[in-house]
Design an enzyme around this catalytic site. Structure first.
Site, PDB file in Angstrom:
ATOM      1  N   SER A 142     -36.790  -2.908 -12.958  1.00  0.00           N
ATOM      2  CA  SER A 142     -36.238  -1.780 -13.675  1.00  0.00           C
ATOM      3  C   SER A 142     -35.551  -0.731 -12.795  1.00  0.00           C
ATOM      4  O   SER A 142     -34.847   0.126 -13.324  1.00  0.00           O
ATOM      5  CB  SER A 142     -37.355  -1.091 -14.474  1.00  0.00           C
ATOM      6  OG  SER A 142     -38.318  -0.519 -13.597  1.00  0.00           O
ATOM      7  N   SER A 200     -40.298  -4.283 -10.065  1.00  0.00           N
ATOM      8  CA  SER A 200     -39.121  -3.439 -10.290  1.00  0.00           C
ATOM      9  C   SER A 200     -38.396  -2.912  -9.063  1.00  0.00           C
ATOM     10  O   SER A 200     -37.292  -2.396  -9.191  1.00  0.00           O
ATOM     11  CB  SER A 200     -39.498  -2.254 -11.170  1.00  0.00           C
ATOM     12  OG  SER A 200     -39.450  -2.672 -12.502  1.00  0.00           O
ATOM     13  N   LYS A 221     -35.517   7.570  -8.500  1.00  0.00           N
ATOM     14  CA  LYS A 221     -35.576   6.926  -9.815  1.00  0.00           C
ATOM     15  C   LYS A 221     -36.001   7.951 -10.867  1.00  0.00           C
ATOM     16  O   LYS A 221     -36.855   8.800 -10.601  1.00  0.00           O
ATOM     17  CB  LYS A 221     -36.560   5.750  -9.754  1.00  0.00           C
ATOM     18  CG  LYS A 221     -36.615   4.895 -11.010  1.00  0.00           C
ATOM     19  CD  LYS A 221     -37.520   3.682 -10.793  1.00  0.00           C
ATOM     20  CE  LYS A 221     -37.674   2.830 -12.037  1.00  0.00           C
ATOM     21  NZ  LYS A 221     -38.547   1.663 -11.824  1.00  0.00           N
TER      22      LYS A 221
HETATM   23  N1  GLN Z   1     -40.048  -6.320 -15.771  1.00  0.00           N
HETATM   24  C1  GLN Z   1     -41.399  -5.913 -15.647  1.00  0.00           C
HETATM   25  C2  GLN Z   1     -41.852  -5.175 -16.903  1.00  0.00           C
HETATM   26  O1  GLN Z   1     -41.081  -4.862 -17.740  1.00  0.00           O
HETATM   27  C3  GLN Z   1     -41.621  -5.093 -14.409  1.00  0.00           C
HETATM   28  C4  GLN Z   1     -41.229  -3.672 -14.544  1.00  0.00           C
HETATM   29  C5  GLN Z   1     -41.689  -2.814 -13.399  1.00  0.00           C
HETATM   30  O2  GLN Z   1     -42.077  -3.290 -12.329  1.00  0.00           O
HETATM   31  N2  GLN Z   1     -41.656  -1.530 -13.642  1.00  0.00           N
HETATM   32  O3  GLN Z   1     -43.002  -4.899 -17.054  1.00  0.00           O
END
Ligand code: GLN
Length: 487
Positions: free
Chosen positions: A152, A176, A77
């Site tokens: 994400s 995410s 990532k």
């Molecule tokens: N959708 C969540 C956020 O925007 C989780 C994102 C994540 O786990 N990095 O905070």
């Protein structure tokens, strides 16, 4: 010839001399060349670097130096530092950033022979649940390219789902890894907070962040975690709890295992077709001798507000370092310091990151911190206690990973609250600090559905065993999205 389907299968072929690391890498690059124009799972494919790495791997093998992941092509990532290529966290702010060091997990993977094929797309600074907030354009779901891959870590999940790579690293602050795994039909595993070093992962919410394996099978996730986990003097939150060879003891004996099914997980907002699939999945456990038990976790609806207050508060402080002096955009027209900040942060950050700064700064500001940040921190403790109490009654907590299947691109970006609510069932485990896994459980209209299992702190082995048992019964992982003109 296409790639073997799993790390386990690729290891066998490599060990038997049927394929070399260079050949495997070329297959991965061919698959990437085919799929990328459709799904854009990568911000950067490291074609030259990866072939050089694969050659080195073949050399080591000839000398009898064979790591656990020797010659396996893996995606990382974009918010995890690698000395190869850029590390941009899918942000314009870090467009020119090249990391001078590898993240600890990357060092560990390389030490075991993995080759890094590229940087997977994600929401900017991992803030989002659809990978639409990448400054380099959205990733698309390989099962239906009019839909999001989740987020994400959407690039990581889409790359594994389409067969571009055998495994990827994702991160999980509030879902995410599991959210995109669920939307793309692959395995996403969030370890216990402290199980894996975050050194070299670009921070979002430091009391929540973890680095995670994303794979096709549970066995592969277990293998990856056994390499990634462990104490690291560069991350003081890492635990000295011994690391197990998780993949070596994937017991399938579910006799008497107590599985708690929280009734709140099937409440308001859940797609009934998803609920049906999860109930069917739970029956599989019963058939294997497990005991299903309905439980109640009444604080479930507070997960989203509590998580977003804390994550945004921590995120806003972590983003302060992008001031164009130490980190961030450097070539600016501004003359004064204040104008420099304005220009760099105004142009360098996208909409969700700006929302993080606004919400987070507000929640932490004098006069409001008690009402918002501190209150949320207190409720977080209550959520953690609720899970601890539940685990006195049951061994595993099970339910859906996501309340819905992959949604249409553009359908939630105009309404941040709707975007946050898609995380309703994946923010709770990070708040409690416990490990959780999403494993493919079937399809609704050819879109994958994920089953989520959670276990007490440091009970990763229990989680892998249960998820593996389930996977053995169904083998949904063997189904790949078709590459057609339509999708
Ligand atoms: N959708 C969540 C956020 O925007 C989780 C994102 C994540 O786990 N990095 O905070």
């Amino acid at each position: 010839m296409s790639l073997p389907q799993t790390i386990a299968a690729a290891k066998k072929s490599l060990d038997a001399g049927e394929v070399s690391a260079v050949e495997l890498t070329k297959q991965a690059l061919a698959q990437t060349g085919k799929w990328e124009q459709k799904i854009h799972a990568f911000v950067e494919v490291l074609e030259e670097e990866v072939l050089a790495q694969a050659k080195e791997s073949d050399k080591r093998r000839k000398q009898g130096r064979v790591g656990v992941l020797e010659g396996i092509p893996i995606a990382v990532k974009d918010n995890i530092c690698t000395t190869e290529g850029h590390t941009r966290a899918a942000s314009k702010m870090l467009e020119n950033f090249r990391s001078p060091y590898d993240a600890t997990v990357v060092t560990k993977l390389k030490k075991e022979g993995a080759v890094i094929i590229g940087k997977a797309n994600c929401d900017e600074f991992a803030m989002g649940a659809s990978t639409e907030y990448s400054a380099y354009g959205p990733t698309k779901n390989p099962w239906d390219t009019s839909r999001v891959p989740g987020g994400s870590s959407g690039g990581s999940a889409a790359a594994v789902a389409s067969g571009e790579v055998l495994a990827a690293l994702g991160t999980d602050t509030g879902g995410s890894s599991r959210h995109p795994a669920s939307f793309c039909g692959v395995v996403g595993m969030r370890p216990t907070y402290g199980r894996v070093s975050r050194f070299g992962a670009i921070a979002y919410g430091s009391s929540l962040d973890q680095i995670c394996p994303i794979t096709r099978t549970v066995e592969d996730a277990a293998l990856m975690l056994s390499v990634m986990a462990g104490q690291d003097r560069r991350d003081a939150t890492t635990s000295s709890t011994p690391v197990e060879a998780y993949h070596e003891s994937l017991s399938t004996n579910m006799k008497g295992v107590r599985i708690g099914v929280p009734k709140e997980f099937f409440g308001e907002g859940i797609d009934p077709a998803v609920a049906t699939i999860i109930h069917q999945a739970l029956k599989t456990f019963e058939e294997q001798g497990a005991v299903l038990q309905e439980i109640s976790l009444p604080l479930t609806p507070l997960g989203v507000p509590v998580y977003y207050l804390l994550a945004k508060a921590e995120g806003s402080t972590n983003l302060a370092r992008y001031d164009s002096l130490r980190f961030g955009k450097q070539e600016l027209a501004a003359a004064s310091l204040i104008d420099r900040y304005k220009e760099a942060r105004g142009q360098g950050f996208g909409p969700e990151v700006k929302r993080t700064i606004l919400m987070g700064t507000y929640a932490l500001s004098a006069g409001y911190a008690d009402a918002w940040y501190k209150q949320a921190a207190k409720v977080r403790t209550l959520i953690r206690r609720e899970y601890e109490a539940a685990f006195k009654e049951v061994d595993i907590i099970a339910g859906p990973t996501t309340i819905e299947t992959a949604f249409k691109i553009g359908s939630k970006t105009g309404d941040p609250l709707q975007m946050y609510l898609t995380d309703a069932l994946v923010v709770l485990q990070p708040l409690a600090g416990i490990p959780a896994i999403s494993v493919p459980a079937g399809f609704v209209n050819n879109l994958p559905v994920g089953l989520q299992l959670a276990a007490p702190h440091f009970e990763e082995q229990r989680l892998f065993a249960a998820a593996h048992t389930y996977e053995q019964q169904h083998n949904f992982w063997q189904k790949f999205p078709e590459f057609t003109a339509a999708n």
